[in-house]
Design a protein around this motif. Structure first.
Motif, mmCIF file in Angstrom:
data_model
loop_
_atom_site.group_PDB
_atom_site.id
_atom_site.type_symbol
_atom_site.label_atom_id
_atom_site.label_comp_id
_atom_site.label_asym_id
_atom_site.label_seq_id
_atom_site.Cartn_x
_atom_site.Cartn_y
_atom_site.Cartn_z
ATOM 1 N N ILE A 1 0.838 -1.194 0.000
ATOM 2 C CA ILE A 1 0.000 0.000 0.000
ATOM 3 C C ILE A 1 0.874 1.245 0.000
ATOM 4 N N ASP A 2 0.626 2.117 -0.961
ATOM 5 C CA ASP A 2 1.297 3.409 -1.025
ATOM 6 C C ASP A 2 0.252 4.487 -0.754
ATOM 7 N N PRO A 3 0.420 5.267 0.344
ATOM 8 C CA PRO A 3 -0.574 6.310 0.654
ATOM 9 C C PRO A 3 -0.848 7.265 -0.503
ATOM 10 N N LYS A 4 0.119 7.421 -1.413
ATOM 11 C CA LYS A 4 -0.099 8.297 -2.570
ATOM 12 C C LYS A 4 -1.233 7.772 -3.450
ATOM 13 N N ASP A 5 -1.436 6.457 -3.402
ATOM 14 C CA ASP A 5 -2.482 5.854 -4.226
ATOM 15 C C ASP A 5 -3.887 6.095 -3.681
ATOM 16 N N PHE A 6 -3.977 6.680 -2.472
ATOM 17 C CA PHE A 6 -5.293 6.959 -1.898
ATOM 18 C C PHE A 6 -5.963 8.146 -2.596
ATOM 19 N N HIS A 7 -5.146 8.996 -3.237
ATOM 20 C CA HIS A 7 -5.665 10.159 -3.973
ATOM 21 C C HIS A 7 -6.539 11.044 -3.084
ATOM 22 N N ILE A 8 -5.984 11.407 -1.929
ATOM 23 C CA ILE A 8 -6.689 12.310 -1.021
ATOM 24 C C ILE A 8 -6.807 13.683 -1.681
ATOM 25 N N GLU A 9 -8.013 14.201 -1.745
ATOM 26 C CA GLU A 9 -8.250 15.493 -2.385
ATOM 27 C C GLU A 9 -8.190 16.641 -1.381
ATOM 28 N N GLU A 10 -8.783 16.431 -0.204
ATOM 29 C CA GLU A 10 -8.924 17.517 0.760
ATOM 30 C C GLU A 10 -9.059 16.930 2.161
ATOM 31 N N PHE B 1 -12.917 14.475 5.178
ATOM 32 C CA PHE B 1 -11.912 14.464 4.111
ATOM 33 C C PHE B 1 -12.543 13.879 2.854
ATOM 34 N N THR B 2 -11.930 14.150 1.714
ATOM 35 C CA THR B 2 -12.417 13.621 0.443
ATOM 36 C C THR B 2 -11.282 12.914 -0.287
ATOM 37 N N PHE B 3 -11.653 11.925 -1.085
ATOM 38 C CA PHE B 3 -10.662 11.235 -1.909
ATOM 39 C C PHE B 3 -11.289 10.876 -3.255
ATOM 40 N N LYS B 4 -10.426 10.621 -4.202
ATOM 41 C CA LYS B 4 -10.864 10.351 -5.568
ATOM 42 C C LYS B 4 -10.628 8.890 -5.919
ATOM 43 N N LYS B 5 -11.650 8.256 -6.490
ATOM 44 C CA LYS B 5 -11.524 6.873 -6.926
ATOM 45 C C LYS B 5 -12.330 6.695 -8.203
ATOM 46 N N GLN B 6 -11.643 6.220 -9.236
ATOM 47 C CA GLN B 6 -12.279 6.007 -10.541
ATOM 48 C C GLN B 6 -13.035 7.255 -11.002
ATOM 49 N N ASN B 7 -12.321 8.389 -10.900
ATOM 50 C CA ASN B 7 -12.820 9.688 -11.372
ATOM 51 C C ASN B 7 -14.048 10.198 -10.617
ATOM 52 N N LYS B 8 -14.290 9.633 -9.439
ATOM 53 C CA LYS B 8 -15.406 10.097 -8.621
ATOM 54 C C LYS B 8 -14.880 10.548 -7.258
ATOM 55 N N ILE B 9 -15.422 11.647 -6.733
ATOM 56 C CA ILE B 9 -15.003 12.178 -5.438
ATOM 57 C C ILE B 9 -15.906 11.616 -4.337
ATOM 58 N N LYS C 1 -5.286 8.335 7.133
ATOM 59 C CA LYS C 1 -4.512 7.206 6.607
ATOM 60 C C LYS C 1 -5.049 5.882 7.150
ATOM 61 N N ASN C 2 -5.368 5.842 8.451
ATOM 62 C CA ASN C 2 -5.941 4.628 9.040
ATOM 63 C C ASN C 2 -7.230 4.225 8.331
ATOM 64 N N ILE C 3 -8.083 5.209 8.068
ATOM 65 C CA ILE C 3 -9.371 4.925 7.433
ATOM 66 C C ILE C 3 -9.171 4.397 6.014
ATOM 67 N N MET C 4 -8.228 4.972 5.285
ATOM 68 C CA MET C 4 -7.989 4.518 3.911
ATOM 69 C C MET C 4 -7.399 3.108 3.889
#
Length: 444
Positions: free
Chosen positions: A231-240, A246-254, A269-272
């Motif tokens: 797991i790389d935290p960069k792959d979580f795509h945290i937006e805000e 907090f918000t994150f992006k997955k498959q072009n959806k927020i 990070k724990n939640i992701m």
């Protein structure tokens, strides 16, 4: 007449007591070792149950009478006594050994380790599974002895086990987790291990006992595992990241998750990590159910815990921060002006670079405990610019802070050190912090 060998239980804390209770029911002959003085009630208990007690393992001269040895999590296996046991092929075990008795057709085991965040992660995982009608419980290093679940009639879909490096060291070869998680590995317990590499390798052994392993890509690299998920935290795509969501992006959806009680970057990070594990486990928990869970989920006591003491100031109890990396995470999660309570037993942690933790957000650094002067001397050599003082107690620190703290500033207990130099444990340290805050700021 058959001769019955004896079982040693080393450590008379919560875990040791649960092992003793269980083994007595199995008619084991016991020798208990601990350096504590017994109370009169404890002496009566030992006498009534024919339990031998010793404050010094060196008093046991004949190891040929020993069948096995159970150790509590904090016991140092480098002691010559244990080395002799190993030479004589006497099994050294801990309470994880009893996980082998669980019916694995009905119950799945999840093992969690890491330097920081594992208590929060275990608690959240067991809670979110139960919230979705998958009966679960968190046990082990989190504070609930493993044997508590074997002595009840309760049946669980999942048992989440928090594992310290000490527990992983002596995992039985038959103990295999359905899922293992290594959250992170940072320098810690260097008073117990000869090097950081030794500590790291102890943590990584969890992979050898896991059918599937989820691990941090940078700090906890697992090699040669057939079913590993780096797991790389960069792959979580945290937006805000905001104070309470907090918000994150997955498959072009927020996606948005509200976290009114779980604040800080480390909790995001724990939640992701948790969402990734649930995906791997194929639990069929919808994102809407995840959102509903976190909207109402309380934080963990002593872990970046916001306190309702005085609305003029922000009080945070992060007593669970027993290493420098954890304090760094706490500071990085805050945006206001901070008065930090910091210190205790460093456990041989190197101080290199800690001056970089303390940026312009820090108003005062308030040191206490066994290694306060060592920390102060190091930082003075680095020519730090913020106010820094040493104190003899939490009460003295908070009296000093009260004289200078301004509205909306943060009073943060995040010690970065072990607690046993002044307190029973990190819980005692956190509880005393809360009580002294209430006393000095005259709130109930």
């Amino acid at each position: 007449m058959n001769f019955q060998k004896k079982t040693i239980v080393y450590g008379f804390g919560i875990t040791g007591q649960s092992i003793i209770s269980y083994l007595l029911k199995k008619n084991n002959k016991l020798i208990v070792i601990d350096n504590k003085k017994l109370s009169e009630d404890q002496k009566s208990f030992f006498k009534n149950n024919n339990i031998e007690y010793s404050e010094n393992e060196n008093e046991i001269n004949d190891l040929s009478i020993i069948e096995q040895c159970f150790v509590s999590p904090g016991v140092d296996l480098r002691k010559s006594f244990f080395q002799e046991c190993i030479k004589k092929k006497i099994p050294i075990r801990n309470d994880t050994f009893f996980l082998n008795q669980i019916d694995r057709k009905k119950t799945k085991l999840i093992g969690i380790t890491g330097t920081n965040g594992k208590t929060t992660f275990c608690s959240l995982l067991a809670s979110i599974l139960s919230f979705n009608d998958l009966k679960s419980i968190a046990v082990g290093n989190i504070g609930i002895p493993i044997l508590n679940i074997l002595t009840t009639q309760n049946k669980f879909d999942y048992i989440v086990v928090e594992l310290s490096s000490y527990q992983i060291e002596v995992l039985d070869k038959m103990t295999v987790f359905d899922y293992g998680v290594i959250l992170n590995i940072e320098p810690d317990h260097l008073d117990r291990y000869d090097s950081f590499i030794d500590y790291k390798n102890a943590k990584l052994k969890l992979a050898n006992h896991s059918k599937t392993i989820l691990h941090d890509k940078e700090s906890a690299v697992v090699n040669d595992h057939a079913n590993a998920f780096p797991i790389d935290p960069k792959d979580f795509h945290i937006e805000e990241i905001k104070t309470d969501f907090f918000t994150f992006k997955k498959q072009n959806k927020i996606y948005r998750i509200d976290t009114p009680y779980l604040k800080g970057v480390h909790n995001v990070k724990n939640i992701m990590y948790l969402l990734k594990l649930l995906e791997i486990m194929n639990c069929n928990i919808s994102f809407e159910k995840v959102r509903n869970f976190f909207r109402n989920q309380k934080g963990i006591p002593h872990r970046f815990e916001y306190l309702s003491i005085d609305n003029n100031y922000i009080f945070i109890n992060d007593s669970k921060a027993t290493n420098l990396a954890s304090t760094k995470s706490a500071l990085n999660s805050l945006n206001g002006k901070i008065h930090l309570l910091f210190g205790g037993d460093l456990k041989n942690q190197p101080l290199d670079g800690i001056e970089n933790f303390f940026n312009e957000k820090l108003i005062s650094l308030n040191l206490y405990g066994k290694d306060a002067v060592i920390i102060k001397d190091y930082l003075l050599n680095k020519k730090i610019k913020f106010d820094m003082k040493c104190f003899v107690s939490l009460e003295a620190i908070l009296e000093s802070i009260k004289k200078i703290v301004k509205k909306d500033e943060i009073i943060l207990l995040s010690p970065g050190c072990a607690s046993q130099d002044m307190f029973m444990n990190y819980q005692d340290r956190g509880n005393q912090f809360v009580e002294v805050c209430k006393k000095i700021f005259k709130c109930s």
